[in-house]
Design a protein around this motif. Structure first.
Motif, mmCIF file in Angstrom:
data_model
loop_
_atom_site.group_PDB
_atom_site.id
_atom_site.type_symbol
_atom_site.label_atom_id
_atom_site.label_comp_id
_atom_site.label_asym_id
_atom_site.label_seq_id
_atom_site.Cartn_x
_atom_site.Cartn_y
_atom_site.Cartn_z
ATOM 1 N N GLY A 1 33.312 47.515 50.406
ATOM 2 C CA GLY A 1 33.376 48.701 49.367
ATOM 3 C C GLY A 1 34.235 48.345 48.183
ATOM 4 N N MET A 2 35.327 48.112 48.591
ATOM 5 C CA MET A 2 36.606 47.960 47.578
ATOM 6 C C MET A 2 36.137 46.644 46.672
ATOM 7 N N ILE A 3 35.450 45.600 47.190
ATOM 8 C CA ILE A 3 35.111 44.800 46.069
ATOM 9 C C ILE A 3 33.999 44.869 45.438
ATOM 10 N N ARG B 1 43.895 44.202 40.340
ATOM 11 C CA ARG B 1 44.175 42.824 40.113
ATOM 12 C C ARG B 1 43.849 41.780 41.310
ATOM 13 N N TRP B 2 44.040 42.312 42.582
ATOM 14 C CA TRP B 2 43.643 41.587 43.649
ATOM 15 C C TRP B 2 41.929 41.315 43.718
ATOM 16 N N ILE B 3 41.338 42.473 43.433
ATOM 17 C CA ILE B 3 40.001 42.214 43.536
ATOM 18 C C ILE B 3 39.539 41.524 42.366
ATOM 19 N N ALA B 4 40.117 41.585 41.198
ATOM 20 C CA ALA B 4 39.703 40.794 40.082
ATOM 21 C C ALA B 4 39.887 39.273 40.264
ATOM 22 N N GLY B 5 40.863 39.157 40.904
ATOM 23 C CA GLY B 5 41.078 37.589 41.416
ATOM 24 C C GLY B 5 40.180 36.938 42.264
ATOM 25 N N ILE B 6 39.851 37.814 43.390
ATOM 26 C CA ILE B 6 39.112 37.403 44.325
ATOM 27 C C ILE B 6 37.634 37.297 43.892
ATOM 28 N N LEU B 7 37.297 38.176 42.825
ATOM 29 C CA LEU B 7 35.977 37.863 42.401
ATOM 30 C C LEU B 7 35.637 36.833 41.568
#
Length: 61
Positions: free
Chosen positions: A16-18, A31-37
């Protein structure tokens, strides 16, 4: 050629977060999610009962 790596985890909330990064109030998490994507992967939910080995690495004995 992009390759999608399966990422097995027990935490359903991560999906859900992603999938909805703008709903997170924390700038650091966004920022963590943006990097993971930036990577190509497929989230696969594995129930805790079947994920005992790897899950044990992150828990106190």
């Amino acid at each position: 050629m992009a390759c999608s790596v399966p990422l097995e985890l027990d935490a359903k909330y991560v999906k859900g977060m992603i999938n909805n990064p703008d709903l997170q109030p924390n700038v650091t998490i966004n920022r963590w999610i943006a990097g993971i994507l930036l990577f190509s992967f497929k989230l696969v939910h594995v129930p805790a009962e079947k994920h005992a080995g790897p899950d044990g690495l992150s828990r106190m004995p």
